[in-house]
Design a protein around this motif. Structure first.
Motif, mmCIF file in Angstrom:
data_model
loop_
_atom_site.group_PDB
_atom_site.id
_atom_site.type_symbol
_atom_site.label_atom_id
_atom_site.label_comp_id
_atom_site.label_asym_id
_atom_site.label_seq_id
_atom_site.Cartn_x
_atom_site.Cartn_y
_atom_site.Cartn_z
ATOM 1 N N LYS A 1 3.416 3.721 -5.043
ATOM 2 C CA LYS A 1 2.680 4.568 -5.807
ATOM 3 C C LYS A 1 2.521 4.047 -7.290
ATOM 4 C CE LYS A 1 4.599 8.561 -3.133
ATOM 5 N NZ LYS A 1 5.996 9.079 -3.046
ATOM 6 N N ALA A 2 1.792 4.627 -7.926
ATOM 7 C CA ALA A 2 1.496 4.086 -9.363
ATOM 8 C C ALA A 2 2.824 4.046 -10.064
ATOM 9 C CB ALA A 2 0.517 4.889 -10.068
ATOM 10 N N ASP B 1 5.703 3.541 -8.779
ATOM 11 C CA ASP B 1 6.577 2.673 -8.522
ATOM 12 C C ASP B 1 6.249 1.174 -9.127
ATOM 13 O OD1 ASP B 1 7.936 4.272 -6.604
ATOM 14 O OD2 ASP B 1 6.632 3.925 -5.195
ATOM 15 N N ARG C 1 0.810 -1.140 0.121
ATOM 16 C CA ARG C 1 0.004 -0.089 -0.026
ATOM 17 C C ARG C 1 1.045 1.291 -0.074
ATOM 18 N NH1 ARG C 1 -5.232 -1.558 3.681
ATOM 19 N NH2 ARG C 1 -5.761 -3.346 2.690
ATOM 20 N N GLU C 2 2.173 1.299 0.376
ATOM 21 C CA GLU C 2 3.106 2.288 0.283
ATOM 22 C C GLU C 2 3.487 2.617 -0.957
ATOM 23 O OE1 GLU C 2 6.333 1.478 2.770
ATOM 24 O OE2 GLU C 2 5.284 1.024 4.743
#
Length: 72
Positions: free
Chosen positions: A34-35, A37, A31-32
């Motif tokens: 980002k798109a 990433d 959940r940490e």
């Protein structure tokens, strides 16, 4: 998870190591991410799938495209 399996990255430790090597930080949870990433991770996984094992033989034997000689 499916992309990891197709690339042969099956253990949780290997997945974590791959993710952290791409984002260059520790990741406690997916959940940490980002798109951007996720896109970079998927590109790395695609790169792993695209690698071919070393072939035995000469460069001529291992060529992928046909030459005019092959078409005779």
């Amino acid at each position: 998870m499916y992309a990891f399996e197709r690339a042969g990255v099956v253990s949780q430790d290997d997945r974590e190591a791959l993710i952290e090597s791409v984002v260059v930080r520790e990741v406690a949870s997916l959940r940490e991410l980002k798109a951007v990433d996720a896109r970079r991770i998927l590109q790395r996984i695609d790169g792993l799938r695209g690698t071919k094992p070393a072939s035995i033989g000469s460069a001529w034997d291992n060529r992928e495209d046909d030459t005019w000689i092959d078409k005779l």
